[in-house]
Design a protein around this motif. Structure first.
Motif, PDB file in Angstrom:
ATOM      1  N   HIS A  35      22.740 -11.273  93.571  1.00 34.10           N
ATOM      2  CA  HIS A  35      22.204 -11.422  92.213  1.00 34.10           C
ATOM      3  C   HIS A  35      22.081 -10.096  91.488  1.00 34.10           C
ATOM      4  CE1 HIS A  35      21.115 -14.876  94.613  1.00 34.10           C
ATOM      5  NE2 HIS A  35      21.247 -15.569  93.505  1.00 34.10           N
ATOM      6  N   ARG A  36      22.779  -9.110  92.014  1.00 36.68           N
ATOM      7  CA  ARG A  36      22.784  -7.779  91.407  1.00 36.68           C
ATOM      8  C   ARG A  36      23.656  -7.782  90.152  1.00 36.68           C
ATOM      9  NH1 ARG A  36      22.055  -3.219  93.790  1.00 36.68           N
ATOM     10  NH2 ARG A  36      22.285  -3.451  96.032  1.00 36.68           N
ATOM     11  N   PHE A  37      23.306  -6.958  89.128  1.00 41.29           N
ATOM     12  CA  PHE A  37      24.302  -6.717  88.080  1.00 41.29           C
ATOM     13  C   PHE A  37      25.063  -5.448  88.424  1.00 41.29           C
ATOM     14  CE2 PHE A  37      20.296  -6.031  85.250  1.00 41.29           C
ATOM     15  CZ  PHE A  37      20.007  -4.806  85.800  1.00 41.29           C
ATOM     16  N   PHE A  61      11.892  -6.718  87.615  1.00 46.39           N
ATOM     17  CA  PHE A  61      12.477  -7.674  88.589  1.00 46.39           C
ATOM     18  C   PHE A  61      13.598  -6.903  89.285  1.00 46.39           C
ATOM     19  CE2 PHE A  61      11.041 -10.380  85.023  1.00 46.39           C
ATOM     20  CZ  PHE A  61      10.375 -11.409  85.671  1.00 46.39           C
ATOM     21  N   CYS A  62      13.241  -5.905  90.124  1.00 47.14           N
ATOM     22  CA  CYS A  62      14.269  -4.905  90.475  1.00 47.14           C
ATOM     23  C   CYS A  62      15.301  -5.382  91.483  1.00 47.14           C
ATOM     24  CB  CYS A  62      13.638  -3.598  90.894  1.00 47.14           C
ATOM     25  SG  CYS A  62      12.730  -3.694  92.432  1.00 47.14           S
ATOM     26  N   GLY A  63      15.041  -6.460  92.239  1.00 52.02           N
ATOM     27  CA  GLY A  63      16.050  -7.052  93.125  1.00 52.02           C
ATOM     28  C   GLY A  63      16.692  -6.032  94.046  1.00 52.02           C
ATOM     29  N   GLY A  64      18.022  -5.924  93.983  1.00 51.58           N
ATOM     30  CA  GLY A  64      18.749  -4.990  94.852  1.00 51.58           C
ATOM     31  C   GLY A  64      18.739  -3.556  94.348  1.00 51.58           C
ATOM     32  N   THR A  66      19.733  -2.025  91.334  1.00 49.51           N
ATOM     33  CA  THR A  66      20.819  -1.387  90.566  1.00 49.51           C
ATOM     34  C   THR A  66      20.279  -0.442  89.481  1.00 49.51           C
ATOM     35  OG1 THR A  66      21.930  -3.497  90.853  1.00 49.51           O
ATOM     36  CG2 THR A  66      23.053  -1.873  89.496  1.00 49.51           C
ATOM     37  N   ASP A  82       8.967  -5.844  92.261  1.00 53.94           N
ATOM     38  CA  ASP A  82       9.556  -7.126  92.656  1.00 53.94           C
ATOM     39  C   ASP A  82       8.548  -7.828  93.540  1.00 53.94           C
ATOM     40  OD1 ASP A  82      12.798  -8.159  92.697  1.00 53.94           O
ATOM     41  OD2 ASP A  82      11.388  -9.183  94.034  1.00 53.94           O
ATOM     42  N   ILE A  83       8.544  -9.149  93.471  1.00 55.46           N
ATOM     43  CA  ILE A  83       7.570  -9.915  94.262  1.00 55.46           C
ATOM     44  C   ILE A  83       7.999 -10.003  95.722  1.00 55.46           C
ATOM     45  CG2 ILE A  83       8.518 -12.265  93.983  1.00 55.46           C
ATOM     46  CD1 ILE A  83       5.452 -12.860  93.052  1.00 55.46           C
ATOM     47  N   ASP A 221       3.888  -8.564  90.778  1.00 60.42           N
ATOM     48  CA  ASP A 221       4.269  -9.749  90.014  1.00 60.42           C
ATOM     49  C   ASP A 221       4.574  -9.337  88.571  1.00 60.42           C
ATOM     50  OD1 ASP A 221       4.425 -12.185  88.680  1.00 60.42           O
ATOM     51  OD2 ASP A 221       2.807 -13.074  89.860  1.00 60.42           O
ATOM     52  N   ALA A 222       5.771  -9.643  88.102  1.00 65.50           N
ATOM     53  CA  ALA A 222       6.180  -9.240  86.749  1.00 65.50           C
ATOM     54  C   ALA A 222       5.370  -9.957  85.662  1.00 65.50           C
ATOM     55  CB  ALA A 222       7.664  -9.527  86.560  1.00 65.50           C
ATOM     56  N   SER A 240      16.710  -7.945  84.969  1.00 62.24           N
ATOM     57  CA  SER A 240      17.382  -9.232  84.994  1.00 62.24           C
ATOM     58  C   SER A 240      16.507 -10.187  85.805  1.00 62.24           C
ATOM     59  CB  SER A 240      18.751  -9.036  85.647  1.00 62.24           C
ATOM     60  OG  SER A 240      19.308 -10.272  85.928  1.00 62.24           O
ATOM     61  N   TYR A 249      15.241 -17.419  95.717  1.00 62.72           N
ATOM     62  CA  TYR A 249      15.546 -16.184  96.453  1.00 62.72           C
ATOM     63  C   TYR A 249      14.895 -16.167  97.830  1.00 62.72           C
ATOM     64  CZ  TYR A 249      17.330 -14.347  92.084  1.00 62.72           C
ATOM     65  OH  TYR A 249      18.062 -14.160  90.960  1.00 62.72           O
ATOM     66  N   LEU A 276       8.655 -16.517  90.307  1.00 62.59           N
ATOM     67  CA  LEU A 276       8.827 -17.010  88.934  1.00 62.59           C
ATOM     68  C   LEU A 276       9.328 -18.460  88.973  1.00 62.59           C
ATOM     69  CD1 LEU A 276       8.969 -15.166  86.140  1.00 62.59           C
ATOM     70  CD2 LEU A 276      11.296 -16.010  86.182  1.00 62.59           C
TER      71      LEU A 276
HETATM   72  C1  SAM Z   1      18.300 -11.455  89.386  1.00 61.67           C
HETATM   73  S1  SAM Z   1      17.349 -10.641  90.603  1.00 61.67           S
HETATM   74  C2  SAM Z   1      17.335  -9.012  89.989  1.00 61.67           C
HETATM   75  C3  SAM Z   1      18.608  -8.304  90.309  1.00 61.67           C
HETATM   76  C4  SAM Z   1      18.640  -6.871  89.867  1.00 61.67           C
HETATM   77  N1  SAM Z   1      18.874  -6.746  88.446  1.00 61.67           N
HETATM   78  C5  SAM Z   1      19.747  -6.114  90.598  1.00 61.67           C
HETATM   79  O1  SAM Z   1      20.643  -5.572  89.974  1.00 61.67           O
HETATM   80  O2  SAM Z   1      19.706  -6.111  91.841  1.00 61.67           O
HETATM   81  C6  SAM Z   1      15.728 -11.235  90.244  1.00 61.67           C
HETATM   82  C7  SAM Z   1      14.607 -10.703  91.151  1.00 61.67           C
HETATM   83  O3  SAM Z   1      13.369 -11.234  90.635  1.00 61.67           O
HETATM   84  C8  SAM Z   1      12.459 -11.303  91.719  1.00 61.67           C
HETATM   85  N2  SAM Z   1      11.286 -12.111  91.318  1.00 61.67           N
HETATM   86  C9  SAM Z   1      11.108 -13.453  91.316  1.00 61.67           C
HETATM   87  N3  SAM Z   1       9.879 -13.771  90.858  1.00 61.67           N
HETATM   88  C10 SAM Z   1       9.263 -12.597  90.545  1.00 61.67           C
HETATM   89  C11 SAM Z   1       7.992 -12.247  90.002  1.00 61.67           C
HETATM   90  N4  SAM Z   1       7.089 -13.177  89.670  1.00 61.67           N
HETATM   91  N5  SAM Z   1       7.714 -10.943  89.794  1.00 61.67           N
HETATM   92  C12 SAM Z   1       8.606  -9.968  90.129  1.00 61.67           C
HETATM   93  N6  SAM Z   1       9.809 -10.232  90.667  1.00 61.67           N
HETATM   94  C13 SAM Z   1      10.152 -11.526  90.852  1.00 61.67           C
HETATM   95  C14 SAM Z   1      13.313 -11.867  92.853  1.00 61.67           C
HETATM   96  O4  SAM Z   1      12.713 -11.556  94.105  1.00 61.67           O
HETATM   97  C15 SAM Z   1      14.654 -11.140  92.626  1.00 61.67           C
HETATM   98  O5  SAM Z   1      14.734  -9.996  93.446  1.00 61.67           O
END
Ligand code: SAM
Length: 406
Positions: A35-37, A61-64, A66, A82-83, A221-222, A240, A249, A276
């Motif tokens: 799910h990375r951009f 929502f930093c995920g991986g 990027t 990120d959660i 939590d965002a 993202s 996830y 989320l």
């Molecule tokens: C689309 S991914 C982000 C990808 C990121 N842009 C990248 O390039 O790797 C969305 C992220 O949102 C996180 N997420 C879900 N619910 C959340 C929350 N309530 N607060 C913070 N992060 C959350 C997920 O764990 C996931 O890692």
């Protein structure tokens, strides 16, 4: 489509939306975070935001990671949230500078010592994905890795988490983790894959040039920032959030969470409920005080109510998603500097043939929290699921970059 919103195509950035554009670039390609951009998209957006060296960027929502990796390599400071403890670990371990000589010395010690009897978390998916002897080896390797200090400990744990899918019967497939008929690897073959992965990454470390900028991710939590974050001010936000496409996830990255960070099914479920509301199992956690249900969303929900939906939770989940995004946008608007830019990459979704224009709805909701909508750049058009196409024909779903200014 609301004519008031500044929507236009920017398809030249489309090729950077997916992580495929980074398949030959380390450290982005170390772990395949689906799910990375792409880092090229982040670079283009940073340039268009006219950031200055040393500015500080935020990704809630930093995920991986990027945004944070690109910030570190192009001279900005950055904070991520990120959660998921796995996402936070991934971001931090990919933005650390390692010493290849130390890594090589430790690798020898690790692989010699990893042979102890270990208690394995009693979780169904682990037993299905790995044989008993493989699980013993993986957890004993993890225990040995934990004997070392950071940053080397994180490097080797990252290598271990990276290989989990390839040595198991599990396969990430769309929004799910599927158990396939593939043969499960035994301890010897896992050891070989682990060592080869470590060696490949160490060779990359020798080439990598990470500068001294400060970047760090935290669990949070965002929709409701931790206290220490509430007083910060950022020059830009680039993020993202999960798309409301029902991908969970905590299921997709279940093996990584269970091997690295979470020790019981109960804790995994709690994390699932707390994410989320982009998928049907997440639960309402915060009150969206001040939120006005957009009339555009109301008219779409009325149409959906007339269609056969394959899950009764689709409408409440969609409604919950926009409440949660209201809360997330409200938090962003509090920490962005005056005239600072916020970029949000999202995709529209389609249920029972009805397109939900997530980009426009976020534009409308952003204005509710005092943000100015500057642009909705359409980055690319994506196909639909085979079921949607069969029943409702093909209607391209756009993936967009929504830009706000404070
Ligand atoms: C689309 S991914 C982000 C990808 C990121 N842009 C990248 O390039 O790797 C969305 C992220 O949102 C996180 N997420 C879900 N619910 C959340 C929350 N309530 N607060 C913070 N992060 C959350 C997920 O764990 C996931 O890692």
């Amino acid at each position: 489509m609301s004519s008031r919103l500044p929507i236009a195509e920017k398809l030249e950035w489309g090729k950077f939306v997916s992580p495929i554009s980074d398949r030959n670039t380390s450290p982005y390609n170390w772990y395949s975070f689906k799910h990375r951009f792409g880092s090229g998209l982040v670079e283009n957006i940073f340039n268009s935001f006219s950031l200055k060296k040393g500015d500080i960027v935020f990704d809630p929502f930093c995920g991986g990671g990027t945004t944070l990796i690109k910030a570190k390599t192009t001279g900005y400071n950055a904070i991520g949230l990120d959660i998921s403890p796995f996402a936070v670990f991934l971001t931090n371990s990919l933005t650390t500078s390692y010493n290849s000589i130390r890594l090589r010395k430790i690798l020898e010690k690790i692989t010699h010592r990893a042979n102890r009897e270990i208690l394995i978390p009693d979780v169904d998916i682990l037993r299905k994905a790995f044989s008993d002897s493989a699980l013993q080896y993986i957890f004993s390797l993890k225990k040995t890795i934990e004997l070392f200090d950071t940053p080397e400990r994180d490097f080797f744990l990252l290598c271990l988490l990276t290989i989990l899918n390839s040595v198991s019967k599990a396969k990430k497939s769309g929004g799910f983790l599927r158990i396939t008929c593939r043969r499960r690897s035994g301890p010897l073959s896992i050891k070989k894959t682990f060592m080869e992965t470590c060696e490949r990454f160490i060779q990359d470390v020798e080439q990598l040039k990470l500068n001294g900028n400060l970047v760090k991710a935290y669990i949070g939590d965002a929709r409701h920032y931790p206290f220490w974050l509430k007083n910060k001010k950022f020059d830009a936000i680039l993020t993202s959030p999960p798309y409301p496409n029902r991908h969970d996830y905590t299921r997709i990255y279940e093996l990584e969470l269970l091997v690295g960070f979470i020790t019981s099914n109960k804790a995994l479920k709690e994390l699932r409920y707390d994410t989320l509301r982009s998928h049907v199992e997440a639960k309402k956690k915060h009150n969206p005080k001040g939120y006005h249900y957009p009339s555009l969303l109301l008219s779409l929900v009325e149409k959906l109510q007339e269609r056969p939906l394959n899950n009764p939770r689709i409408i409440p989940t969609l409604e919950g998603y926009f409440e949660d995004m209201y809360l997330s946008l409200r938090e962003m608007s509090k920490v962005i500097k005056k005239r600072g830019k916020i970029g949000i990459v999202v995709s529209n979704v389609r249920f029972a043939g009805i397109v939900i224009p997530v980009d426009e709805l976020l534009g409308i909701i952003g204005e509710q929290v005092g943000l100015k909508i500057k642009n909705i750049h359409i980055l690319r058009y994506r196909g639909n699921s085979s079921q949607q196409m069969l029943e409702y024909k093909r209607v391209p779903n756009r993936e967009s970059l929504v830009i706000f200014e404070k």
